[in-house]
Design a protein around this motif. Structure first.
Motif, PDB file in Angstrom:
ATOM      1  N   TYR A 142       0.838  -1.209   0.000  1.00  0.00           N
ATOM      2  CA  TYR A 142       0.000   0.000   0.000  1.00  0.00           C
ATOM      3  C   TYR A 142       0.865   1.248   0.000  1.00  0.00           C
ATOM      4  O   TYR A 142       2.037   1.220   0.389  1.00  0.00           O
ATOM      5  N   PRO A 183      -8.932  -5.772   0.719  1.00  0.00           N
ATOM      6  CA  PRO A 183      -8.686  -4.323   0.672  1.00  0.00           C
ATOM      7  C   PRO A 183      -9.901  -3.473   1.029  1.00  0.00           C
ATOM      8  O   PRO A 183      -9.763  -2.467   1.738  1.00  0.00           O
ATOM      9  N   TRP A 240      -3.785   3.663  -1.960  1.00  0.00           N
ATOM     10  CA  TRP A 240      -3.922   2.490  -2.834  1.00  0.00           C
ATOM     11  C   TRP A 240      -3.461   1.296  -2.021  1.00  0.00           C
ATOM     12  O   TRP A 240      -2.358   1.299  -1.460  1.00  0.00           O
ATOM     13  N   TYR A 241      -4.314   0.261  -1.947  1.00  0.00           N
ATOM     14  CA  TYR A 241      -4.047  -0.890  -1.076  1.00  0.00           C
ATOM     15  C   TYR A 241      -4.274  -2.162  -1.889  1.00  0.00           C
ATOM     16  O   TYR A 241      -5.347  -2.356  -2.476  1.00  0.00           O
ATOM     17  N   GLY A 242      -3.263  -3.022  -1.939  1.00  0.00           N
ATOM     18  CA  GLY A 242      -3.377  -4.255  -2.708  1.00  0.00           C
ATOM     19  C   GLY A 242      -2.818  -5.446  -1.957  1.00  0.00           C
ATOM     20  O   GLY A 242      -1.933  -5.304  -1.104  1.00  0.00           O
ATOM     21  N   TYR A 299      -7.211  -5.434  -5.093  1.00  0.00           N
ATOM     22  CA  TYR A 299      -6.837  -4.075  -4.715  1.00  0.00           C
ATOM     23  C   TYR A 299      -8.077  -3.199  -4.548  1.00  0.00           C
ATOM     24  O   TYR A 299      -9.174  -3.508  -5.022  1.00  0.00           O
ATOM     25  N   SER A 359      -8.801   1.350  -3.929  1.00  0.00           N
ATOM     26  CA  SER A 359      -8.188   2.664  -3.753  1.00  0.00           C
ATOM     27  C   SER A 359      -9.232   3.665  -3.293  1.00  0.00           C
ATOM     28  O   SER A 359     -10.434   3.471  -3.473  1.00  0.00           O
ATOM     29  N   SER A 411     -13.518  -3.819  -3.779  1.00  0.00           N
ATOM     30  CA  SER A 411     -12.258  -4.392  -4.240  1.00  0.00           C
ATOM     31  C   SER A 411     -12.401  -4.853  -5.686  1.00  0.00           C
ATOM     32  O   SER A 411     -13.500  -5.186  -6.139  1.00  0.00           O
ATOM     33  N   SER A 450      -9.872  -7.148  -8.822  1.00  0.00           N
ATOM     34  CA  SER A 450      -8.727  -8.044  -8.897  1.00  0.00           C
ATOM     35  C   SER A 450      -8.299  -8.236 -10.341  1.00  0.00           C
ATOM     36  O   SER A 450      -9.066  -7.967 -11.277  1.00  0.00           O
TER      37      SER A 450
END
Length: 377
Positions: free
Chosen positions: A188, A223, A247-249, A260, A262, A300, A302
């Motif tokens: 992230y 996420p 941003w988180y994945g 992910y 965001s 989320s 993917s």
């Protein structure tokens, strides 16, 4: 005891001034022209200088100009003695760096009063400089601490490279990546509103919150759950108008799948393939930044990670660059640059950073600069 330098080509004048100031308890030295005065000033480092304007070799105006240009002497209080009363002459003196004027012939009480006032201002200047140096030292220590929190490079099936350049000594960007377990890699990057210390403190707080996994009941492999919990935890009404983008994945290694989400953050850029088959994907889910509104839902998404793919995650300071005043560089130009340095040459990272720095055209960035490169073998 203050150190005072008297510069005058007339012995009668400097004898009188020296006697008056010695009677006040000051340590007084004398020079007979501006050139000699500069040499003595460098040797004795006086607190204050009383200098005549009209002198041979080097006049008082030129001595003042050269003295103020010397970083070691620039804060020395400079009193210019002059028989000139014209406004234009005083402007010339001020432009040269004079701090005070004293009319000739000298009135003893006025001389003493102006010297006392000058020494007070000199002491205040020194106190402010000491406080500034102490603050800069504390900020440097804080910046070193923030740097120590950033993650080390990963090697193996997933390799990483990262660069963080705050626009000030401290910045509001922060990032992390680590294995949640043997299968799931967390990645992230967040960008807190504002700059400097005001942005750095909440940024560190959020990093510690995520790194310690202190959001109760949250599956950190999901996420959207993480972003929802962060939004419930950080609200501007409770955090001094602070909000942040993120941003988180999470990369699932055996499935080669990246999930992910965001929140108001620039898209991550996924590059896969090579040559004519090189393709890019912009990975982002639509949502407002964290902390602006309550009761928000986050989604989320993917995608599959092909072998030898590279993921770039970054803050907007990486591409919101204005090489000239007419047009900003922009995200599209940055993506084009990524494609020219793709996909995973061992030299491409430094070349990429140098290319961005060249576009920026200066040593510092206007906004915090954070860039992650994650390569999947």
């Amino acid at each position: 005891m203050s150190k005072i330098l008297v510069v005058d080509d007339q012995p009668t004048n400097w004898l009188i001034v020296r006697r008056l100031l010695q009677d006040e308890g000051h340590q007084v030295t004398v020079a007979k022209d501006g050139a000699e005065g500069l040499l003595q000033a460098k040797q004795t480092q006086p607190d204050l200088i009383v200098c005549d304007w009209m002198m041979p070799v080097m006049d008082g105006l030129e001595m003042c100009r050269q003295l103020k240009a010397d970083p070691d002497l620039a804060t020395t209080f400079f009193i210019l003695l002059t028989a000139r009363d014209a406004i234009t002459d005083r402007i010339r003196g001020l432009d040269a760096g004079a701090d005070e004027f004293l009319s000739k012939p000298i009135e003893p009480n006025e001389l003493k009063a102006r010297v006392r006032a000058g020494l007070r201002l000199r002491q205040l200047t020194q106190d402010l400089q000491a406080q500034k140096q102490a603050l800069e030292l504390e900020l440097a220590e804080a910046a070193e601490y923030v740097s120590s929190l950033l993650p080390p490079q990963l090697t193996g099936t997933v390799t990483t490279a990262a660069r963080f350049i705050p626009s000030r000594q401290l910045g509001g960007d922060c990032f992390d990546y680590y294995w949640l377990d043997s299968e799931h890699l967390l990645i992230y990057l967040l960008d807190v509103s504002g700059h400097g210390l005001r942005a750095a403190l909440p940024s560190i707080s959020i990093l510690n919150l995520l790194r310690s996994q202190s959001l109760p009941g949250v599956d950190f492999r999901q996420p959207h759950e993480v972003l929802k919990a962060l939004n419930e935890t950080v609200q501007i009404s409770h955090q001094d108008d602070t909000y942040f983008t993120i941003w988180y994945g999470v990369y699932h290694q055996s499935e080669r799948r990246l999930t992910y989400a965001s929140a108001g953050h620039p898209p991550a850029i996924l590059l896969s393939g090579s040559g004519a088959k090189l393709k890019t994907e912009r990975l982002r889910t639509p949502a407002v930044p964290i902390g602006m509104f309550t009761d928000l839902q986050y989604a989320s998404a993917s995608c599959e990670i092909e072998p030898a793919s590279t993921l770039y995650v970054f803050s907007d300071g990486v591409y919101e660059i204005e090489p000239d005043q007419e047009q900003a560089w922009g995200l599209d130009a940055f993506v084009d640059l990524l494609m020219t340095h793709a996909p995973a040459s061992p030299f491409s990272w430094d070349q990429l950073l140098q290319a961005i720095q060249t576009v920026n055209g200066k040593n510092t960035f206007d906004d915090d600069f954070s860039l992650l490169k994650i390569h999947f073998s």
